[in-house]
Every structure is written in C-alpha cells, then in structure tokens.
Design an enzyme around this catalytic site. Sequence first.
Site, PDB file in Angstrom:
ATOM      1  N   ASP A   1       0.812  -1.263  -0.069  1.00  0.00           N
ATOM      2  CA  ASP A   1       0.175  -0.104   0.091  1.00  0.00           C
ATOM      3  C   ASP A   1       0.898   1.358  -0.037  1.00  0.00           C
ATOM      4  O   ASP A   1       1.846   1.168   0.731  1.00  0.00           O
ATOM      5  CB  ASP A   1      -0.670  -0.066   1.258  1.00  0.00           C
ATOM      6  CG  ASP A   1      -1.805  -1.147   1.169  1.00  0.00           C
ATOM      7  OD1 ASP A   1      -2.320  -1.570   0.140  1.00  0.00           O
ATOM      8  OD2 ASP A   1      -2.473  -1.298   2.310  1.00  0.00           O
TER       9      ASP A   1
ATOM     10  N   GLY B   1      -3.177  -5.621   1.111  1.00  0.00           N
ATOM     11  CA  GLY B   1      -3.672  -6.502   0.496  1.00  0.00           C
ATOM     12  C   GLY B   1      -4.702  -7.291   1.516  1.00  0.00           C
ATOM     13  O   GLY B   1      -4.381  -7.420   2.694  1.00  0.00           O
TER      14      GLY B   1
ATOM     15  N   LEU C   1     -21.608  -1.068   8.604  1.00  0.00           N
ATOM     16  CA  LEU C   1     -22.316   0.206   8.581  1.00  0.00           C
ATOM     17  C   LEU C   1     -21.542   1.404   8.865  1.00  0.00           C
ATOM     18  O   LEU C   1     -21.860   2.454   9.129  1.00  0.00           O
ATOM     19  CB  LEU C   1     -23.520   0.250   9.300  1.00  0.00           C
ATOM     20  CG  LEU C   1     -24.386  -1.230   9.044  1.00  0.00           C
ATOM     21  CD1 LEU C   1     -25.539  -1.266  10.105  1.00  0.00           C
ATOM     22  CD2 LEU C   1     -25.063  -1.170   7.587  1.00  0.00           C
ATOM     23  N   GLY C   2     -20.095   1.258   8.708  1.00  0.00           N
ATOM     24  CA  GLY C   2     -19.497   2.335   8.952  1.00  0.00           C
ATOM     25  C   GLY C   2     -19.391   2.667  10.350  1.00  0.00           C
ATOM     26  O   GLY C   2     -19.251   1.878  11.427  1.00  0.00           O
TER      27      GLY C   2
ATOM     28  N   GLY D   1     -12.399  -2.702   7.341  1.00  0.00           N
ATOM     29  CA  GLY D   1     -13.077  -3.689   7.025  1.00  0.00           C
ATOM     30  C   GLY D   1     -12.461  -5.081   7.080  1.00  0.00           C
ATOM     31  O   GLY D   1     -12.826  -6.034   7.441  1.00  0.00           O
ATOM     32  N   ASP D   2     -11.069  -5.271   6.804  1.00  0.00           N
ATOM     33  CA  ASP D   2     -10.247  -6.153   6.885  1.00  0.00           C
ATOM     34  C   ASP D   2      -9.979  -6.618   8.523  1.00  0.00           C
ATOM     35  O   ASP D   2     -10.081  -7.876   8.870  1.00  0.00           O
ATOM     36  CB  ASP D   2      -8.797  -6.264   6.195  1.00  0.00           C
ATOM     37  CG  ASP D   2      -9.029  -5.750   4.766  1.00  0.00           C
ATOM     38  OD1 ASP D   2     -10.053  -6.306   3.967  1.00  0.00           O
ATOM     39  OD2 ASP D   2      -8.120  -5.197   4.156  1.00  0.00           O
TER      40      ASP D   2
END
Length: 325
Positions: free
Chosen positions: A12, A48, A224-225, A256-257
């Site tokens: 990244d 990743g 949902l954040g 999210g990961d």
Amino acid sequence: MSLLIAGSIATDHLMSFGGRFEDSLVVEQLSKLSVSFLVDDLEIRRGGVAPNICFGLAGLGLRPVLVGAAGEDFADYRSWLERHGVDCSHVRISESKHTARFVCTTDTTMAQFASFYPGAMSEARLIELEPIVERVGTPTYVLIGADDPDGMLRHTEECRQRGYPFIADPSQQLAFGEGDLIRQLVDGAAILLTNEYESHLIEQKTGWSADDVLARVGIQVTTLGKDGVRVLRKGEEPIVVPAARNVTAVEPTGVGDGFRAGFLAASEWGLGLERAAQVGCVLAAYVVETVGTQEYTFTRPEFLARFEDSYGPDAAAEVAPHLAV
C-alpha cells in the site's frame, strides 16, 4: 481445523490530502476530469486484503493460512507475516511479476481516490486449494476475498465441489464484476461479508432482491461504518451491533479487513454472531486509529478493557477466555 484466507497480497502507498476532493471537482465537467492533489505525506505499508485479515487473526491468537500470489519481492513481507504468526508456506511466487500495489489518497473527510496494480495477483487463478487442505487440515472456512476474478471463481467452485464452507467477501471486485460473476461468487456462501454500499451493488448487478440474497447465503454480515454492523440470518431477527466507543479515526484503509479478522476469530472460538460482530468492531477500531493496515498493536488487557467499555462486562467475560494475546 484451519482458516484459509484467499485474496490479494499487495503493498500500500498511502497519501493524505489536506483539503476536500469535492472542492476540486466540477460536476458538469466530470467527463473531462483531470486534477492533481498536492499531498502532505506518503506512507508505504504492507497490505492486500488476505494478509490484512491474516495479520488480525494472528494478533488474536490464531494461525491463519495465507492463500494468494505474490512476486519475488515478497520476501521481506513474508518474514513480517511469519513473525506475527501467519502461515505463508502456500503463497505462490511469480517468476515474472511484482507483488500487487495499491495507491490511495485520502482527504480530510476520509474520501478516497485509489488505484490498484494487480501484478502477480493474476496468478491466483493457478492456485488449487486441495493440496493446501491436505497439509493443513479441513478448513473451518475458506474466505474468498478480492483477488484475481478468475482465481476467486476457481476457489469458489472448488469449495462447492469439495464441500469446504466458504465466505464470500468480493468487496472491491464488485465494482468491476458483472452480474453472472457476482452470482457465482455469492450463491451458497456460508457467510457473505460486505459494506452497505456493496450490499446494494450486489442487488443491482445480480437482479436479486435483498431477500433473494439472504436466501442464497447462510449469514449476511453488512458493515455500516460509524453505525456498526448488521447481521442477518433467514427467519431470525436482525442483530445490529454499534461500533466500538471512543474511536479516533486517522486512516480508514483496511478497517473492513480488521473487522473480518475479529469476526472470524470469534466465530472460530465458538462465540455467537453478536459477540463475533463486537470483536470485529473492536479490532476495526485499532486499524482506523493507525496509518497502515498492519501497524496496530494491543495487549490482552487493553483489548478487553476497550471491549468492556464498548459492550459491557458480561460480553467481555465471554471473550476473555479465548483472547490469547
């Protein structure tokens, strides 16, 4: 039993823009878009989706199996992951391509512009799961995250054929995949993991209604954040878990990961869906408070204290026996 985590392996390049992208965009001229942003900093980090999830799982005391393709430049990254408890012995190393690269700029509102170079990721389609399972044991789940689309499809079909329970986590590939591909990746999944926007994208591209999607998977988990997460199972009441408390957001990449790692770890511990979602939310909080997807650290007492602050002492008492960090 084992957890196989299949998905992209990448580096990244993360940059921060001190303004708002929307202030530089002219809606009537988007067809002629040509803008550049002077960024304040550059962070080069490991990333990743598959290594990010594996790192989180290992941080909670599990030993996940990383499944994916990388280039010969993966050596240092491999060493980092193995030192943190990730099984990297089944990563395919390309002889001709570099490890995939994610380049992302984030503004002060947490909006992002990003691009992704697949590189060695395209060789994920050459990976067969059965030889891995023969070495590590029958999987509790095979998580199939964003990766080379043909690789994702191959892994999904193999899971169906061999009876491996699989988790559909198509995330970024939903924007590029057509309806037929998405249907094949989702149908029959033990768990479907998306954010709220992605859940609507699945419905739009497949032509399925929300009820149709739920009928085709065992469990649907939708992040949902800042509002937490919603967990659905056909015929049961929805479970809605609020986000962890007292979070200071710094950089959203990989959040999210982190949630997925916490959710899967708690599921592997045998905890229920509500606790799994709560563990996921707390781990996600650590990710969003750091720059980079694998730069966070915590001790067992710190994690439990934060968990109790967010979800109460009874919930923390259920998690405590399983937390081995």
